[in-house]
Enzyme design. Sequence first.
Site, short mmCIF file in Angstrom:
data_model
loop_
_atom_site.label_atom_id
_atom_site.label_comp_id
_atom_site.label_asym_id
_atom_site.label_seq_id
_atom_site.Cartn_x
_atom_site.Cartn_y
_atom_site.Cartn_z
N ASN A 166 -2.81 1.86 8.24
CA ASN A 166 -4.02 2.67 8.03
C ASN A 166 -5.23 1.92 8.61
O ASN A 166 -5.09 0.83 9.16
CB ASN A 166 -4.22 2.99 6.54
N ASP A 176 0.97 3.96 0.45
CA ASP A 176 1.67 4.59 -0.67
C ASP A 176 3.16 4.80 -0.36
O ASP A 176 3.97 4.91 -1.27
CB ASP A 176 1.02 5.93 -1.01
N LYS A 182 -5.09 4.33 -14.16
CA LYS A 182 -4.64 3.00 -13.77
C LYS A 182 -5.16 1.90 -14.72
O LYS A 182 -5.02 0.71 -14.43
CB LYS A 182 -5.06 2.70 -12.33
N1 CTP Z 1 -3.18 0.72 -4.88
C1 CTP Z 1 -2.16 -0.16 -5.23
N2 CTP Z 1 -0.88 0.08 -4.84
C2 CTP Z 1 -0.56 1.17 -4.14
C3 CTP Z 1 -1.59 2.09 -3.78
C4 CTP Z 1 -2.87 1.83 -4.17
O1 CTP Z 1 -2.45 -1.16 -5.88
N3 CTP Z 1 0.70 1.37 -3.78
C5 CTP Z 1 -4.54 0.46 -5.34
C6 CTP Z 1 -5.54 0.21 -4.25
O2 CTP Z 1 -5.67 -1.16 -3.96
C7 CTP Z 1 -6.83 0.77 -4.85
C8 CTP Z 1 -6.35 1.85 -5.78
O3 CTP Z 1 -4.97 1.60 -5.99
O4 CTP Z 1 -7.49 -0.21 -5.62
C9 CTP Z 1 -6.59 3.28 -5.34
O5 CTP Z 1 -5.83 3.66 -4.27
P1 CTP Z 1 -5.92 5.17 -3.62
O6 CTP Z 1 -5.00 5.16 -2.45
O7 CTP Z 1 -7.30 5.57 -3.45
O8 CTP Z 1 -5.38 6.09 -4.74
P2 CTP Z 1 -3.95 6.47 -5.18
O9 CTP Z 1 -3.75 5.90 -6.51
O10 CTP Z 1 -2.96 6.12 -4.12
O11 CTP Z 1 -4.03 8.03 -5.41
P3 CTP Z 1 -4.19 9.23 -4.39
O12 CTP Z 1 -3.58 8.80 -3.10
O13 CTP Z 1 -3.48 10.29 -5.07
O14 CTP Z 1 -5.67 9.43 -4.32
#
Ligand code: CTP
Length: 399
Positions: A210, A279, A341
């Site tokens: 990304n 993700d 979270k």
């Molecule tokens: N994060 C994490 N581990 C993952 C994905 C995200 O620890 N596998 C953490 C990121 O470091 C950030 C937070 O989660 O602090 C938010 O990530 P974001 O991608 O915005 O949200 P998601 O929880 O993935 O939700 P969505 O994609 O549905 O918005």
Amino acid sequence: MSDGRKTIVVGVTGGIAAYKTCELVRALVRDGYRVKVVMTEAATRFVSPLTFRTLSAEPVTVSMWADEPDAKIHHISLAEEADLMVIAPCTANVIAKIAHGRADDMLTTTALATEAPLVIAPAMNVHMWRKDVTQRNVAVLRSRGAVVIDPTHGELACGDVGEGRLASVESIVEAVAAEAVRVRDLMGKHVLVTAGGTHEPIDPVRYIGNHSSGKTGFAVAEEAARRGARVFLVTGPSHLPDPFGCEVVRVQTALQMRAAVLARADAADVIVMSAAVADFRPATASSDKIKKTDAPAQITLERNPDILSELGARNGGAVLVGFAAETSEVEENAKAKLEAKCCDLIVANDVSDPVLGFGTDENRVLLVTRDAVERLDVLPKAAIAREILDRAVRLLEER
Ligand code: CTP
């Protein structure tokens, strides 16, 4: 001794520029600091301790072994009293000793024992200053957070011309003033920061990634170190150099980041998860480069563990800061993420704004806690880092 004045320990080493330190001591006293001078034996050959005692109106220390009438004075008294230590002039010899942790007199013992910021103004012959070994020692001091005020160019006492002259008294006073006001509110704390995006391999040369540059996380790590914290930075691939004073672990994938974070999470007082963790990852990564003739029709993805959720569920006692990159309903989504979270603070930003966010030097964020939503202006990422840590310190104090 708390009359509101900050204590500056001025170290004087054996160089002819020691006479200029008399002016430095006068200027610091005039600016309202309590000044305590510590000298090496060699420095006393150039200026008498009595001169500094008269200018500072405080006792001057030279020896570790003097028969002190005050029992409270011991070999690390000055180190403990110091709000800041400045060594001017600092010879090549003392730079080398401090860089390598030697403590064979009162000045170097104080420099080693103190937790206070260190400002060093070298002065020496130009050839000694330019020697690789001196430059390496100076780099070691800088990497530990010391402020080194480079010597200036000009005619030297030995007759050579070049850089080696002690910087001006004004510039040393300025550096002291800037360091003395630095907030050290994370002293003794452990701060764990993640930064950057992760690379999830498809084969040895291709990955899913990304746009995260890591700039915000690196800025948080650097600011935490400046505020006195022991900082671990776990970062995905990034071109940014290691920030000042941080222990850096560079990883590629979300699984590697998870392992590095969990190994350090229990010791952390504050965890700032600014990484854009992927993700999803390819369910299988080919160990050989996939030929274009063998291009798969589709790549099967599987979920990566959510590191932040795991940390929230563990409830390890650290202040937990998460990030939310949203494209709509930023506040609502950030509040939902805070709950889901189990975070203490969510730093949310609208990534749909094309001029802000990924890769840029500025951003506009929303800080969401259980009690408040704060909308900050567009700010440089270093300023956002300060705002985040201000909130984290407050949350830590409320524990
Ligand atoms: N994060 C994490 N581990 C993952 C994905 C995200 O620890 N596998 C953490 C990121 O470091 C950030 C937070 O989660 O602090 C938010 O990530 P974001 O991608 O915005 O949200 P998601 O929880 O993935 O939700 P969505 O994609 O549905 O918005």
